[in-house]
Design a protein around this motif. Sequence first.
Motif: not given
Lengths: 325, 325
Positions: A162-165, B205-206, B214
């Motif tokens: 989820h919260h990664v580039p 990105n997110p 991120l």
Amino acid sequence: MTVPRIGVTLGDPGGIGPEVALKALAGTAILPAAAYVLFGDPAVIGQAGEEAGIRLAPDPWKPRGRRAAGLFLEPIPSPPGTGGRGAPSGPNGAASFLFFESAVSAVRAGLLDAVVTAPISKTAWRLAGVPWRGHTDYLEHRHPGAVMSFWSERLRVALLSHHVPLSEAVGKVRKTALLEFFRALHRGLQKAPGGPFEILVAGLNPHAGEDGALGREEKEEIQPAVDAASREGIPVSGPYPPDTVFLRARGREKAVVAALYHDQGLIGFKLEAFGSGVNVTLGLPFVRTSPDHGTAFDIAGRGLADPRSMTEALRLAWSFSAAAF
Amino acid sequence: MTVPRIGVTLGDPGGIGPEVALKALAGTAILPAAAYVLFGDPAVIGQAGEEAGIRLAPDPWKPRGRRAAGLFLEPIPSPPGTGGRGAPSGPNGAASFLFFESAVSAVRAGLLDAVVTAPISKTAWRLAGVPWRGHTDYLEHRHPGAVMSFWSERLRVALLSHHVPLSEAVGKVRKTALLEFFRALHRGLQKAPGGPFEILVAGLNPHAGEDGALGREEKEEIQPAVDAASREGIPVSGPYPPDTVFLRARGREKAVVAALYHDQGLIGFKLEAFGSGVNVTLGLPFVRTSPDHGTAFDIAGRGLADPRSMTEALRLAWSFSAAAF
């Protein structure tokens, strides 16, 4: 039937968390019968209640007392400087982390069945020196195999990462990691209400790689992982083209989309369910849900926040808890 | 008012292209007045018409005759072996490429205003030795600056890149390429009906990188390109979080989302508009639209195909042509 005990954290005092929590709990008459326990600072609760025109009268929580339905309070004093609005701040970050950690400690000690978390600010946590990127990040570090998922009436989505580039997320699409993800998701879904569920796996590339012409991951990583999981008896299929797997899942009552990165899952989910979607962390020894929106600093304190997603998070926490009994 | 001249190609004879083309054109009474010119093999048209219970009686097309509304035919004989169903084949690939190239030649020669293409099979084109990955790929090679976009009543989306693996698509998110994309999109939109449009740029990105935590592309590539385009007077803003930019755009009548890779754009678009979405190639010296679905080999020849998207593609080709007069 046993009454579930559901902890509710206020979230960031500078955002809409306290407001949606109070609005949702003010509707206890339409919520399923449970012991709802607010974790937060009475001063923050008082301010949010005044702004939203809501006056709740929770009883003091007696964690080891007799189980009874109702609204309770576990008061958590917050640090000096808490309460500013409109932007992330260190004191608000520290306060929201305290509320969260207190509720998690209680659920881990077996004093609660579920925790429902109002939104925190990741930036505020960073300013407060909290080493976690968010609720789910914290839970994943303590409980390997936890899976971030999103639930709505017509669509359910789980995330491999989820919260990664995005460039890092692409690198995580590997057979071993996928197989572990399918196993963890399947285990988590077995405790979910309304099952048994089937898992529909999204591809990574356009048209799921179009037989290798538009990317190799489907053939070299995803398909082998799907096959291996199937051999273990996990009801999983795919990879399906990412731009139609959500349409496919929307038509099936018991389907969960396994998405391979944050926005693959959330673009579809938010379009389908924004305002009433629920974030569920699967694979924990307890239930944890939260609304699918953020702190919305821009409208905090104005009484405008929509509590539907928070209400659905409370309901779903109840359903998951009831399914576990 | 001048009557637009709209070429319509049959697509892959083994898929649902001929069926949706005939069904949509059988509704000429509810289509806006134009000269609709079918490009295809009369044998393929006859077979599809029989299966769908539709009997059209097009007049022979006289490209240099007087402009008049109606239905016309430009017969294109297809190679031996054409017509098999259920899977991609070389002869069907060669036939669908012939239909397409004939219509494109006519529109380039100024004999048509627009071309509407029924779906082809990329695999069939490969089997036939066609060196292009699809209609848009062909058009982009001949017309640099062409932009793939998708239109529906509530949402419009344009793609920075489309049929490439995701890992390659991530590498294309560079300032120079983005600025060229915004310029080409803006130019293309100036000829579109219903404008002027504003461009909402999705992040990569997110949470659009969450201030660098991120992912770096938002700060280092996307924001500088948005700023540079703004300075040139292009109405562009962003980058916005990818999972909410579609919600934002859906609420605005004149917004177009600039998506940075195939599925970022199409997950949102297909959930919102499947069945009635239209693919529009912007930035060509002529109008080109097509339905947003594929050949659907599994239901070809059974009379089940839904022509709504093809009908919308014809209508939109008409609107674009009319806007250009």
